[in-house]
Design a protein around this motif. Structure first.
Motif, PDB file in Angstrom:
ATOM      1  N   MET A  36       0.832  -1.199   0.000  1.00  0.00           N
ATOM      2  CA  MET A  36       0.000   0.000   0.000  1.00  0.00           C
ATOM      3  C   MET A  36       0.868   1.250   0.000  1.00  0.00           C
ATOM      4  N   ARG A  37       0.526   2.182  -0.881  1.00  0.00           N
ATOM      5  CA  ARG A  37       1.177   3.491  -0.897  1.00  0.00           C
ATOM      6  C   ARG A  37       0.107   4.545  -0.644  1.00  0.00           C
ATOM      7  N   VAL A  38       0.163   5.118   0.561  1.00  0.00           N
ATOM      8  CA  VAL A  38      -0.860   6.084   0.962  1.00  0.00           C
ATOM      9  C   VAL A  38      -0.179   7.363   1.448  1.00  0.00           C
ATOM     10  N   PRO A  39      -0.851   8.517   1.338  1.00  0.00           N
ATOM     11  CA  PRO A  39      -0.288   9.765   1.877  1.00  0.00           C
ATOM     12  C   PRO A  39      -0.002   9.642   3.362  1.00  0.00           C
ATOM     13  N   GLY A  40       0.959  10.436   3.828  1.00  0.00           N
ATOM     14  CA  GLY A  40       1.415  10.329   5.212  1.00  0.00           C
ATOM     15  C   GLY A  40       0.314  10.460   6.238  1.00  0.00           C
ATOM     16  N   TYR A  41      -0.631  11.383   6.041  1.00  0.00           N
ATOM     17  CA  TYR A  41      -1.656  11.587   7.062  1.00  0.00           C
ATOM     18  C   TYR A  41      -2.760  10.535   7.006  1.00  0.00           C
ATOM     19  N   PHE A  42      -2.662   9.548   6.082  1.00  0.00           N
ATOM     20  CA  PHE A  42      -3.574   8.408   6.076  1.00  0.00           C
ATOM     21  C   PHE A  42      -2.934   7.163   6.689  1.00  0.00           C
ATOM     22  N   ARG A  43      -1.677   7.288   7.126  1.00  0.00           N
ATOM     23  CA  ARG A  43      -0.956   6.113   7.622  1.00  0.00           C
ATOM     24  C   ARG A  43      -1.651   5.467   8.822  1.00  0.00           C
ATOM     25  N   GLU A  44      -2.286   6.267   9.627  1.00  0.00           N
ATOM     26  CA  GLU A  44      -2.948   5.711  10.816  1.00  0.00           C
ATOM     27  C   GLU A  44      -4.111   4.789  10.451  1.00  0.00           C
ATOM     28  N   LEU A  45      -4.592   4.905   9.215  1.00  0.00           N
ATOM     29  CA  LEU A  45      -5.714   4.080   8.780  1.00  0.00           C
ATOM     30  C   LEU A  45      -5.267   2.848   7.997  1.00  0.00           C
ATOM     31  N   GLU A  46      -3.962   2.686   7.831  1.00  0.00           N
ATOM     32  CA  GLU A  46      -3.461   1.634   6.952  1.00  0.00           C
ATOM     33  C   GLU A  46      -3.850   0.245   7.438  1.00  0.00           C
ATOM     34  N   VAL A  47      -3.751  -0.006   8.745  1.00  0.00           N
ATOM     35  CA  VAL A  47      -4.081  -1.328   9.281  1.00  0.00           C
ATOM     36  C   VAL A  47      -5.562  -1.624   9.092  1.00  0.00           C
ATOM     37  N   GLU A  48      -6.412  -0.650   9.413  1.00  0.00           N
ATOM     38  CA  GLU A  48      -7.851  -0.846   9.252  1.00  0.00           C
ATOM     39  C   GLU A  48      -8.207  -1.055   7.782  1.00  0.00           C
ATOM     40  N   LEU A  49      -7.548  -0.301   6.911  1.00  0.00           N
ATOM     41  CA  LEU A  49      -7.800  -0.433   5.472  1.00  0.00           C
ATOM     42  C   LEU A  49      -7.396  -1.812   4.976  1.00  0.00           C
ATOM     43  N   ARG A  50      -6.245  -2.289   5.443  1.00  0.00           N
ATOM     44  CA  ARG A  50      -5.774  -3.618   5.043  1.00  0.00           C
ATOM     45  C   ARG A  50      -6.753  -4.700   5.506  1.00  0.00           C
ATOM     46  N   ASN A  51      -7.227  -4.589   6.743  1.00  0.00           N
ATOM     47  CA  ASN A  51      -8.165  -5.581   7.272  1.00  0.00           C
ATOM     48  C   ASN A  51      -9.479  -5.596   6.499  1.00  0.00           C
ATOM     49  N   ARG A  52      -9.902  -4.417   6.048  1.00  0.00           N
ATOM     50  CA  ARG A  52     -11.164  -4.340   5.326  1.00  0.00           C
ATOM     51  C   ARG A  52     -11.043  -4.911   3.906  1.00  0.00           C
ATOM     52  N   LEU A  53      -9.876  -4.750   3.286  1.00  0.00           N
ATOM     53  CA  LEU A  53      -9.704  -5.181   1.899  1.00  0.00           C
ATOM     54  C   LEU A  53      -9.295  -6.648   1.761  1.00  0.00           C
ATOM     55  N   THR A  54      -8.643  -7.209   2.784  1.00  0.00           N
ATOM     56  CA  THR A  54      -8.122  -8.573   2.693  1.00  0.00           C
ATOM     57  C   THR A  54      -9.175  -9.598   2.282  1.00  0.00           C
ATOM     58  N   PRO A  55     -10.390  -9.612   2.894  1.00  0.00           N
ATOM     59  CA  PRO A  55     -11.392 -10.608   2.461  1.00  0.00           C
ATOM     60  C   PRO A  55     -11.831 -10.417   1.013  1.00  0.00           C
ATOM     61  N   MET A  56     -11.748  -9.200   0.499  1.00  0.00           N
ATOM     62  CA  MET A  56     -12.183  -8.929  -0.868  1.00  0.00           C
ATOM     63  C   MET A  56     -11.118  -9.317  -1.890  1.00  0.00           C
ATOM     64  N   LEU A  57      -9.849  -9.246  -1.497  1.00  0.00           N
ATOM     65  CA  LEU A  57      -8.760  -9.500  -2.439  1.00  0.00           C
ATOM     66  C   LEU A  57      -8.363 -10.971  -2.487  1.00  0.00           C
ATOM     67  N   GLU A  58      -8.505 -11.698  -1.385  1.00  0.00           N
ATOM     68  CA  GLU A  58      -8.233 -13.133  -1.290  1.00  0.00           C
ATOM     69  C   GLU A  58      -6.758 -13.478  -1.497  1.00  0.00           C
ATOM     70  N   ARG A  59      -6.291 -13.472  -2.740  1.00  0.00           N
ATOM     71  CA  ARG A  59      -4.911 -13.837  -3.069  1.00  0.00           C
ATOM     72  C   ARG A  59      -4.375 -12.906  -4.137  1.00  0.00           C
ATOM     73  N   GLY A  60      -3.048 -12.941  -4.309  1.00  0.00           N
ATOM     74  CA  GLY A  60      -2.436 -12.176  -5.384  1.00  0.00           C
ATOM     75  C   GLY A  60      -1.394 -11.192  -4.877  1.00  0.00           C
ATOM     76  N   LYS A  61      -0.530 -10.777  -5.779  1.00  0.00           N
ATOM     77  CA  LYS A  61       0.425  -9.708  -5.488  1.00  0.00           C
ATOM     78  C   LYS A  61      -0.269  -8.398  -5.850  1.00  0.00           C
ATOM     79  N   VAL A  62      -0.674  -7.669  -4.834  1.00  0.00           N
ATOM     80  CA  VAL A  62      -1.554  -6.514  -5.023  1.00  0.00           C
ATOM     81  C   VAL A  62      -0.824  -5.216  -4.675  1.00  0.00           C
ATOM     82  N   ASP A  63      -0.882  -4.258  -5.604  1.00  0.00           N
ATOM     83  CA  ASP A  63      -0.355  -2.911  -5.381  1.00  0.00           C
ATOM     84  C   ASP A  63      -1.534  -1.946  -5.292  1.00  0.00           C
TER      85      ASP A  63
END
Length: 295
Positions: A36-63
């Motif tokens: 994930m490449r996100v602006p600096g002031y969104f970094r605090e949301l990175e973990v929550e964002l990852r958790n929300r997207l993981t079930p939707m993405l399933e597998r793969g090398k994702v950028d």
């Protein structure tokens, strides 16, 4: 039906101050590898964002790339006039002491110096957070649609290759029957050359039967046909809602198909059957390459 791991999706959303765009690109991988490449002031949301997207993405090398645009009318930066006064005073003193020419453009000269612009720290609002998640989910949904479209192409490819393997398997039967006759005739011909050796014809008949049974490929053909049908069953029907995680299962089935083809080749003992086995291996290799792209 199946999903591909390859795809691209884009989602956009806006808050009062910002327009947020999320791009997601996916390639094949054994597990989920999310970068994930996100602006600096969104970094605090990175973990929550990852958790929300993981079930939707399933597998793969994702950028995933997040871009943000300022849409508010107020300027995000102000000119630091006091700093510019100090710089101008020092530059004029330097010009006088070193006998240098006056700058052609004071504006460009001063604005390039450090701290001449005061940037206001962007405040992350609840509306910005909501817009980020909306854009990310929309991008993941678009990626899913893209994966389904690519999965339809893979589905057609696999159907064609499995049909090809079935056709090749059916073409083995005539050569299989002739092969036994050829093997028996060849052995008897070799024994006839040994006139000086006496042998028990009854025992010879038993040994021939045992030898021919070792070359029998009926079980291999039966198991291979079953594996081919299981491969189609695992993919499901064309209009059926795709299941996730089929790629690994299809890979295992392809390995079992390969084992039966190899055994068929080792038992064939016939040039015509060997040519068929080579064609089978070629078709299977193409299947294995594309199975790596199945989600």
């Amino acid at each position: 039906m199946i999903y591909s791991m390859t795809g691209f999706g884009r989602g956009t959303s806006s808050s009062d101050n910002h327009k947020i765009t999320v791009d997601i690109k996916s390639l094949n991988s054994k597990q989920l590898d999310l970068f994930m490449r996100v602006p600096g002031y969104f970094r605090e949301l990175e973990v929550e964002l990852r958790n929300r997207l993981t079930p939707m993405l399933e597998r793969g090398k994702v950028d995933m790339v997040v871009q943000i645009e300022q849409i508010a009318v107020h300027a995000p930066a102000t000119i630091n006039i006091e700093a510019m006064k100090g710089y101008k005073m020092q530059l004029e003193q330097m010009r006088s002491e070193l006998n240098l020419p006056e700058p052609a453009d004071w504006y460009q000269t001063l604005l390039r110096l450090p701290d001449t612009l005061k940037t206001e720290a962007s405040q992350l609002t609840e509306a910005d957070k909501k817009a980020l998640f909306e854009a990310a989910v929309a991008a993941a949904e678009e990626l899913r649609k893209f994966r389904l479209h690519e999965g339809e192409k893979l589905y057609d490819f696999f159907i064609g290759k499995i049909d090809e393997l079935k056709s090749l398997l059916q073409s083995v039967a005539p050569f299989e029957e002739n092969r036994i006759v050829k093997i028996r005739a060849r052995l008897e011909e070799q024994l006839e050359k040994l006139n000086s050796i006496e042998y028990d014809k009854g025992r010879l008949e038993q040994e021939l039967i045992f030898y021919i049974e070792k070359l029998d490929v009926t079980e291999e053909k039966t198991r291979l046909a079953a594996h081919l049908n299981y491969f189609l069953e695992t993919m499901g029907e064309r209009n059926q809602i795709p299941e996730c995680g089929q790629g690994k299962k299809l890979g295992f089935i392809a390995q079992e198909i390969g084992r039966e083809i190899n055994t068929l080749g080792s038992k064939s003992n016939d040039a015509d059957m060997q040519r068929i086995v080579v064609k089978m291996k070629d078709a299977l290799e193409q299947i294995k390459e594309q199975v790596l792209n199945v989600l």
